[in-house]
Design an enzyme around this catalytic site. Structure first.
Site, short mmCIF file in Angstrom:
data_model
loop_
_atom_site.label_atom_id
_atom_site.label_comp_id
_atom_site.label_asym_id
_atom_site.label_seq_id
_atom_site.Cartn_x
_atom_site.Cartn_y
_atom_site.Cartn_z
N GLY A 22 6.85 9.05 1.29
CA GLY A 22 8.22 8.57 1.42
C GLY A 22 8.33 7.18 2.02
O GLY A 22 9.39 6.79 2.51
N ASP A 89 6.84 -4.37 -0.04
CA ASP A 89 6.34 -3.05 -0.44
C ASP A 89 4.90 -3.17 -0.93
O ASP A 89 4.46 -4.26 -1.32
CB ASP A 89 7.22 -2.46 -1.55
CG ASP A 89 7.00 -0.96 -1.70
OD1 ASP A 89 6.60 -0.31 -0.71
OD2 ASP A 89 7.24 -0.43 -2.80
N GLU A 90 4.16 -2.06 -0.92
CA GLU A 90 2.75 -2.01 -1.34
C GLU A 90 1.94 -3.09 -0.61
O GLU A 90 1.08 -3.76 -1.19
CB GLU A 90 2.63 -2.19 -2.86
CG GLU A 90 3.34 -1.12 -3.67
CD GLU A 90 2.68 0.25 -3.61
OE1 GLU A 90 1.63 0.41 -2.96
OE2 GLU A 90 3.25 1.20 -4.20
#
Ligand code: ZN
Length: 196
Positions: A22, A89-90
Site C-alpha cells: 500500500g 514513487d518507485e
C-alpha cells in the site's frame, strides 16, 4: 530557483514496505490531501516504471495521479519549479544521487514524500532507500499480510526464475510474505540447489 521558498520549513517523509503493502496508495493519499489544501504538488517517478502509464502514478488498486517520468534524479531539480510538495514513487529504482536531491528540496522549504520498496527480493536494503530513511524526518513502514500464513508481511518473494534486480512488480512475479516464511523458502531453495 528556490529563493522564494527559503523561509518555509521543508522536510522528508519516506513511505516504504514490501510489494502490495500500500505504499503508492499512501503516497497518493498524502498528495491528494496536499492538493485539497491548495498546495502546489509535483510528482516524479523513474522513467523505467512504465507498467501502467507514462504520465500517471497508479497504485495496484487503480488510484492514479498525474506525474512526470524522469531519466535520472538530477532531472527532478531541473523540472520541479516552484512547488510546495514533491512526491516520488518507485524511489528504489533511482540512482543514489536522489538522496541529495531530496535534501536540496527539503532544505529549500519543500515537503518531500518518497515511496519505495525497502528491500529487494533477496531481503537486502534496496538502492537509495536506506539512506533516504536515515535523512528523513518521518519514516512510515506499511504492511500487507503474508500470502502463506497471514502474519504481517515484510518481504517481497519473487516467484519467477529471473534474477535481474530491476524487475517491475506484478502480481504474478511477486508475493508478499512474512519473515518466517521468507526464511523457510530460503532454506528450501538452498536444499533444492544442493547448498545444504
Ligand atoms: Zn508467513
Amino acid at each position: 530557483m528556490f529563493l522564494e521558498n527559503a523561509k518555509r520549513n521543508g522536510w522528508i517523509e519516506v513511505v516504504c514496505g514490501s510489494m502490495f503493502s500500500g505504499k503508492t496508495e499512501e503516497l497518493i493519499r498524502r498528495l491528494k490531501h496536499a492538493q485539497f489544501s491548495k498546495q502546489k504538488v509535483k510528482i516524479f517517478k523513474p522513467a523505467i516504471d512504465v507498467r501502467y502509464s507514462e504520465e500517471y502514478v497508479v497504485s495496484h488498486d487503480s488510484h492514479a495521479i498525474r506525474c512526470t517520468p524522469v531519466e535520472n534524479s538530477d532531472n527532478i531539480l531541473l523540472l520541479v519549479g516552484d512547488v510546495d510538495v514533491v512526491g516520488i514513487d518507485e524511489t528504489q529504482f533511482f540512482d543514489h544521487n536522489i538522496v541529495s536531491v531530496c535534501k536540496t528540496l527539503a532544505d529549500n522549504g519543500v515537503r518531500v514524500i518518497v515511496a519505495g520498496l525497502d528491500m529487494d527480493y533477496l531481503g537486502k536494503p534496496f538502492g537509495p532507500m536506506p539512506n533516504l530513511m536515515a535523512v528523513a524526518e518521518y519514516v512510515t513502514k506499511v504492511h500487507t499480510v503474508c500470502v502463506k500464513c497471514g502474519n504481517l508481511a515484510n518481504h517481497s518473494h519473487r516467484l519467477s526464475e529471473n534474477d535481474k534486480l530491476v524487475m517491475l512488480g506484478e502480481m504474478h512475479d511477486y508475493e508478499p510474505i512474512c519473515r518466517h516464511c521468507f526464511n523457510e523458502i530460503l532454506i528450501q531453495e538452498k536444499h533444492h540447489n544442493g547448498l545444504i
